[in-house]
Scaffold this motif. Structure first.
Motif, mmCIF file in Angstrom:
data_model
loop_
_atom_site.group_PDB
_atom_site.id
_atom_site.type_symbol
_atom_site.label_atom_id
_atom_site.label_comp_id
_atom_site.label_asym_id
_atom_site.label_seq_id
_atom_site.Cartn_x
_atom_site.Cartn_y
_atom_site.Cartn_z
ATOM 1 N N LYS A 1 0.807 -1.216 0.000
ATOM 2 C CA LYS A 1 0.000 0.000 0.000
ATOM 3 C C LYS A 1 0.848 1.278 0.000
ATOM 4 C CE LYS A 1 -3.933 2.139 2.364
ATOM 5 N NZ LYS A 1 -4.750 2.178 1.136
ATOM 6 N N PHE A 2 1.965 1.257 0.751
ATOM 7 C CA PHE A 2 2.708 2.499 0.980
ATOM 8 C C PHE A 2 4.094 2.545 0.326
ATOM 9 C CE2 PHE A 2 -0.099 1.947 4.715
ATOM 10 C CZ PHE A 2 -0.888 3.075 4.562
ATOM 11 N N GLY A 3 4.653 1.407 -0.069
ATOM 12 C CA GLY A 3 5.947 1.420 -0.736
ATOM 13 C C GLY A 3 7.120 1.173 0.190
ATOM 14 N N ARG A 4 8.316 1.175 -0.415
ATOM 15 C CA ARG A 4 9.541 0.848 0.331
ATOM 16 C C ARG A 4 10.034 2.014 1.177
ATOM 17 N NH1 ARG A 4 7.459 -3.653 -1.830
ATOM 18 N NH2 ARG A 4 8.540 -4.462 -3.662
ATOM 19 N N LYS A 5 9.991 3.225 0.638
ATOM 20 C CA LYS A 5 10.507 4.387 1.356
ATOM 21 C C LYS A 5 9.698 4.672 2.625
ATOM 22 C CE LYS A 5 11.521 8.077 -0.957
ATOM 23 N NZ LYS A 5 11.404 9.194 -1.909
ATOM 24 N N ALA A 6 8.393 4.532 2.551
ATOM 25 C CA ALA A 6 7.550 4.781 3.722
ATOM 26 C C ALA A 6 7.897 3.825 4.860
ATOM 27 C CB ALA A 6 6.077 4.647 3.352
ATOM 28 N N GLY A 7 8.259 2.592 4.516
ATOM 29 C CA GLY A 7 8.665 1.625 5.533
ATOM 30 C C GLY A 7 9.925 2.058 6.265
ATOM 31 N N LEU A 8 10.877 2.605 5.529
ATOM 32 C CA LEU A 8 12.123 3.072 6.142
ATOM 33 C C LEU A 8 11.873 4.270 7.055
ATOM 34 C CD1 LEU A 8 14.509 2.748 3.077
ATOM 35 C CD2 LEU A 8 14.563 1.373 5.166
ATOM 36 N N TRP A 9 11.016 5.176 6.631
ATOM 37 C CA TRP A 9 10.719 6.344 7.474
ATOM 38 C C TRP A 9 9.972 5.946 8.744
ATOM 39 C CZ3 TRP A 9 9.092 9.152 2.437
ATOM 40 C CH2 TRP A 9 10.199 9.837 1.910
ATOM 41 N N THR A 10 9.049 5.004 8.635
ATOM 42 C CA THR A 10 8.330 4.525 9.819
ATOM 43 C C THR A 10 9.283 3.858 10.801
ATOM 44 O OG1 THR A 10 6.351 4.147 8.469
ATOM 45 C CG2 THR A 10 6.430 3.077 10.624
ATOM 46 N N ALA A 11 10.233 3.094 10.278
ATOM 47 C CA ALA A 11 11.228 2.443 11.129
ATOM 48 C C ALA A 11 12.058 3.468 11.888
ATOM 49 C CB ALA A 11 12.128 1.547 10.282
ATOM 50 N N SER A 12 12.369 4.587 11.260
ATOM 51 C CA SER A 12 13.162 5.635 11.920
ATOM 52 C C SER A 12 12.419 6.223 13.116
ATOM 53 C CB SER A 12 13.497 6.747 10.925
ATOM 54 O OG SER A 12 14.366 6.291 9.933
ATOM 55 N N ILE A 13 11.121 6.427 12.957
ATOM 56 C CA ILE A 13 10.315 6.968 14.057
ATOM 57 C C ILE A 13 10.299 5.990 15.238
ATOM 58 C CG2 ILE A 13 7.994 7.654 14.748
ATOM 59 C CD1 ILE A 13 7.568 8.601 11.836
ATOM 60 N N LEU A 14 10.063 4.727 14.954
ATOM 61 C CA LEU A 14 10.042 3.713 16.012
ATOM 62 C C LEU A 14 11.392 3.594 16.698
ATOM 63 C CD1 LEU A 14 7.979 0.912 14.220
ATOM 64 C CD2 LEU A 14 7.197 2.445 16.036
ATOM 65 N N ASN A 15 12.472 3.701 15.935
ATOM 66 C CA ASN A 15 13.812 3.643 16.495
ATOM 67 C C ASN A 15 14.032 4.771 17.498
ATOM 68 O OD1 ASN A 15 16.915 2.942 16.316
ATOM 69 N ND2 ASN A 15 16.761 5.137 15.911
#
Length: 529
Positions: free
Chosen positions: A96-110
């Motif tokens: 639904k959101f793509g590869r880049k959105a996954g990386l940005w979400t991971a940064s927030i959780l980190n």
């Protein structure tokens, strides 16, 4: 085997023409620094008085600070559980959101997890933060690899994954070095200072990814063909020959359309139907090599294991071990473009098996001796060198086998299964190596020697060779049900035809294109159809 590979890759098969894309891939893989950093840091924390005074206890019997095996297990394994959960969500989220959105979400959780670990002294809050950090790391690893799988030129994917592994190894070296510098501090700063480094890599990557495109293959699966072409242009050299660009684009477009016609929707159940079943099983199995060769317990418990094995200066030796891991991946960069991936995998697992067996035998014969301690140090170092030299290509193969539509689902599942295996390794290792439990020490290696021999047999009989093949070629070979041992010599007429369509209206250009393509195949190979 060293030798030329058959490929329908229409791009120039050099490095200089693709520097721009390699730099983009470097940025995309920066977060893997986090994974190596965590392994090294946490492995050091459980040997730090400053950390143990908060989360451990003083043992009158051992006359030093120690940590309860259950606490040790949870600190190490909760992150792995987090990676398992997040990896299973990669497919639905990415669709639904793509590869880049996954990386940005991971940064927030980190950022959230790191802030909690820095500020808390509650063991419950620490457990929660480790779980959240695991979710973050799981997405960093999977989304960064999905991104580079889908943007790197076929002949340079091996180089890109060596860079990916080098980032992980650099994280391990940095983590071990910082632990060495702070482990003598008799306060919480001993582990807080290393933890603060967790903010650096994701922040840098999140900012730089703003300027990079989404992957053309993901965009093509979404039906956004014009955006996919624009993405491919941004990834390739601005001076690229237009025929090369259009040929690559046509391969991606034609193959993706075919894949979408076969499966209207990407669902978990569809990964196990028809030819996708073989691809899913191979991907899961080869990625699980990481967990099955014993790397999980060696990586995360290096410092602690050396300490309980009676090795003097375990923190100093742990730095040496991680440095040899970095050396291993740097060495692999020199041969990955020229050596078949099956051979790299086979030699790698055999070497890892031997490096588990020798210390186990030595410890059985001469336990708790200086000689046994030196053997443990030597072969843990050699194990790390061997493992890191071949490990990135297990990730590489695991992402090459699925098709464009199912790559995120299959790769996410495979990564989750690998982390489940890692969790099992990190959770059970303290029972075997902690003196308060079985106290096997290096004899634990007998188990992992056996598992590495199983991996060697699996590699020999089942792993297909995909060096220099485009993802579209690999799809065609699986659809044609080509046996694993014949992948290397198979000519993908369908994919090459898609690329050749670009020049089909100009006979001179078409002849020039085919001459160039034929020059990439072995001289003694059969004539192209």
């Amino acid at each position: 085997m060293v030798g030329a590979a058959i490929s329908a890759n229409p791009l120039k098969l050099d490095v200089r023409s693709h520097i721009k894309c390699l730099l983009i891939c470097f940025v995309a893989t920066i977060p893997t620094f986090q994974y190596g950093l965590d392994y090294a840091l946490v492995g050091g924390f459980i040997s730090m008085p400053g950390f143990l005074q908060v989360y451990g206890y003083y043992s009158p019997e051992l006359k030093k600070w120690n940590i309860d095996p259950t606490v040790q297990q949870l600190i190490s394994s909760l992150m792995t559980i987090g990676t398992f959960v997040s990896s299973l969500l990669v497919g639905p989220f990415s669709s639904k959101f793509g590869r880049k959105a996954g990386l940005w979400t991971a940064s927030i959780l980190n950022a959230v997890a790191t802030a909690v670990m820095l500020g808390t002294t509650s063991i419950g809050a620490l457990y929660a933060a480790r779980l959240i950090l695991g979710i973050s790391v799981g997405w960093f690893l999977t989304f960064s690899q999905l991104y580079v799988h889908e943007v790197a030129p076929a002949h340079l994917r091996g180089i890109v994954f060596a860079v990916y592994q080098s980032q992980l190894s650099i994280g391990s070296v940095v983590g071990a070095s910082v632990d060495f510098g702070t482990h003598t501090l008799d306060s919480r700063r001993a582990y807080q200072i290393p933890l603060a480094i967790f903010f650096a890599a994701p922040t840098i990557q999140s900012i730089l990814m703003i300027f990079f495109p989404e992957t053309p293959r993901w965009l093509m699966v979404q039906g956004k063909e014009e955006m996919a072409e624009n993405s491919l242009r941004r990834l390739r050299n601005s001076k690229i020959n237009e025929l090369e660009l259009q040929a690559e684009l046509n391969e991606i477009r034609g193959s993706t359309r075919e894949q979408l016609e076969q499966n209207k929707k990407a669902l978990f159940i569809d990964m196990w139907r028809g030819t996708n079943r073989r691809r899913t099983i191979l991907s899961v199995c080869v990625i699980c090599f990481h967990a099955a060769n014993g790397s999980s317990w060696v990586n995360i418990y290096t410092t602690y294991f050396l300490q309980v094995a009676g090795v003097k200066n375990p923190f100093g030796y742990s730095i040496m071990v991680t440095c040899f891991g970095l050396l291993g991946v740097l060495v692999s960069i020199t041969f990955v473009r020229y050596v078949d991936r099956r051979n790299i995998m086979l030699v790698g697992v055999l070497a890892c098996g031997i490096c588990q067996l020798v210390p186990a035998i030595t410890w059985s014969v001469s336990p708790n001796t200086d000689v046994a301690g030196r053997v443990v140090v030597a072969f843990i170092t050699l194990f790390t060198f061997s493992y890191v030299a071949y490990a990135p290509y297990a990730w590489l193969l695991g992402g090459e086998y699925p098709n464009n539509q199912f790559r995120a689902y299959v790769f996410g599942l495979a990564t989750a299964m690998n982390f489940l295996g890692n969790w099992l390794g990190t959770f059970t290792a303290p029972y075997f190596i902690n003196p308060a439990s079985l106290g096997w020490s290096a004899k634990y290696g007998y188990i992992w020697f056996g598992s590495n021999m199983v991996l060697a047999i699996f590699t020999w009989f089942f792993l297909p060779e995909t060096r220099d093949r485009t993802l579209e070629e690999i799809h065609e070979m699986f659809e044609e049900k080509v046996p694993a041992r014949k992948f290397k010599s198979y000519i993908c007429v369908g994919v090459e035809g898609l690329a050749a369509e670009v020049v089909g209206k100009d006979p001179d250009k078409a002849r020039a294109y085919h001459v160039e393509m034929d020059s990439k195949a072995p001289a003694d190979h059969v004539e192209r159809v």
